[in-house]
Design an enzyme around this catalytic site. Structure first.
Site, PDB file in Angstrom:
ATOM      1  CG  ASN A  88      -1.451   1.345   1.563  1.00 38.94           C
ATOM      2  OD1 ASN A  88      -2.378   1.856   0.933  1.00 38.94           O
ATOM      3  ND2 ASN A  88      -0.827   1.993   2.544  1.00 38.94           N
ATOM      4  CE1 TYR A 152       1.140   7.257  -7.019  1.00 38.03           C
ATOM      5  CE2 TYR A 152      -0.473   8.138  -8.556  1.00 38.03           C
ATOM      6  CZ  TYR A 152      -0.176   7.449  -7.392  1.00 38.03           C
ATOM      7  OH  TYR A 152      -1.192   6.952  -6.611  1.00 38.03           O
ATOM      8  CE  LYS A 156       0.754   3.747  -6.862  1.00 44.03           C
ATOM      9  NZ  LYS A 156       0.693   2.874  -5.682  1.00 44.03           N
TER      10      LYS A 156
END
Ligand code: NAP
Length: 250
Positions: A88, A152, A156
């Site tokens: 997470n 980012y 991801k």
């Protein structure tokens, strides 16, 4: 310990909410982050569950290696029935257009968002004979380019592909292990505060994200955690799928 959830970034935001929900569902928690959330300790004690915090900077490869050696020694015990590994922890930094990025921030972000989950997954699947479920917290930014978020978006997107590849390998090998990704949507956490505190020069969409907060459109992490934990506990949840929170909302 019987049913164990290893949660990175359990100190705040979505990770704290997921950990709290899992404690209430009867899971022991191993929390991994730089700082500790003392409330989780109390909640675990109130629910008669074990809670251990392992301080670790996930941007530091050797700290990750040392920490996970200790964590896996703790979880890989004869009385352990089931292990959840929830990647997470994440960072949206660096927020800026390419040509203005700092080398170290790019390296740190890639390590936190992508390399640490890969290393930890590899290490766990190597040493354990327990049933493992791995959940990777991804983002809508994995599937569409957003100016100012190149690292980012890229990390991801790579995490999604890693999820799908591992799922395929485990299916071929006939193991009971499951791995899936979950896009939590926009939430009212520190990460959104960091996004709002950037500048228009760094992030062209800043006004839109400031509007999300002003208009009350950011979801509470607890709401998202309830949906995520239901998915995690559901035996019908499929390996290799990139789940989207929007598919679970009315
Ligand atoms: N918030 C959103 O709108 C949103 C949207 C889509 C996806 N997501 C994803 O959801 C996940 C959780 O985000 P969030 O909004 O809850 O973020 P957050 O409130 O900023 O919390 C980030 C967590 O990651 C940990 N972390 C960050 N850097 C770390 C490092 N170097 N070493 C160890 N731990 C580190 C932090 O712990 P310490 O600081 O204590 O180390 C903290 O617990 C992330 O993967 C994020 O990409 C968030």
């Amino acid at each position: 310990m019987k049913k164990i959830a290893i949660v990175t970034g359990a100190s705040r935001g979505l990770g704290a909410a997921i950990s709290q929900k899992l404690v209430e569902e009867g899971y022991s928690i191993i929390s991994i982050s730089r700082s500790e959330n003392s409330t989780l300790h109390t909640i675990a004690a109130d629910n008669d569950q074990s809670y251990y915090h392992f301080p670790c900077n996930l941007a530091d490869g050797s700290e990750v290696e040392d920490t996970f050696t200790k964590v896996y020694e703790k979880v890989n015990q004869p009385d352990t029935e089931e292990i959840f590994l929830i990647h997470n922890a994440g960072t949206v930094a660096p927020i800026h257009t390419v040509g203005h990025l700092h080398h170290q921030t790019v390296t740190d972000s890639t390590q936190i968002n992508l390399i640490s989950p890969i290393i930890m997954t590899n290490k766990l699947l190597k040493i354990t004979d327990k049933k493992v479920t791995i959940a990777n917290i991804t983002s809508g930014a994995a599937q569409r380019p957003i100016e100012g978020w190149s690292v980012y978006c890229s990390t991801k997107a790579a995490l999604n592909m890693f999820t799908q590849t591992v799922a395929l390998e485990q299916e071929t090998a006939g193991t009971p292990h499951k791995i899936f990704a979950f896009n939590p949507g926009i939430m009212d956490t520190d990460m959104q505060g960091e996004i709002r505190s950037s500048s228009e020069e760094q992030f062209t969409d800043i006004a839109k994200f400031q509007g999300y907060k002003e208009d009350g459109l950011l979801r509470a992490p607890e709401t998202v955690a309830n949906i995520f934990v239901s998915l995690l506990l559901d035996t019908e949840t499929e390996s290799g799928v990139i789940y989207q929170i929007n598919d679970f909302l009315n």
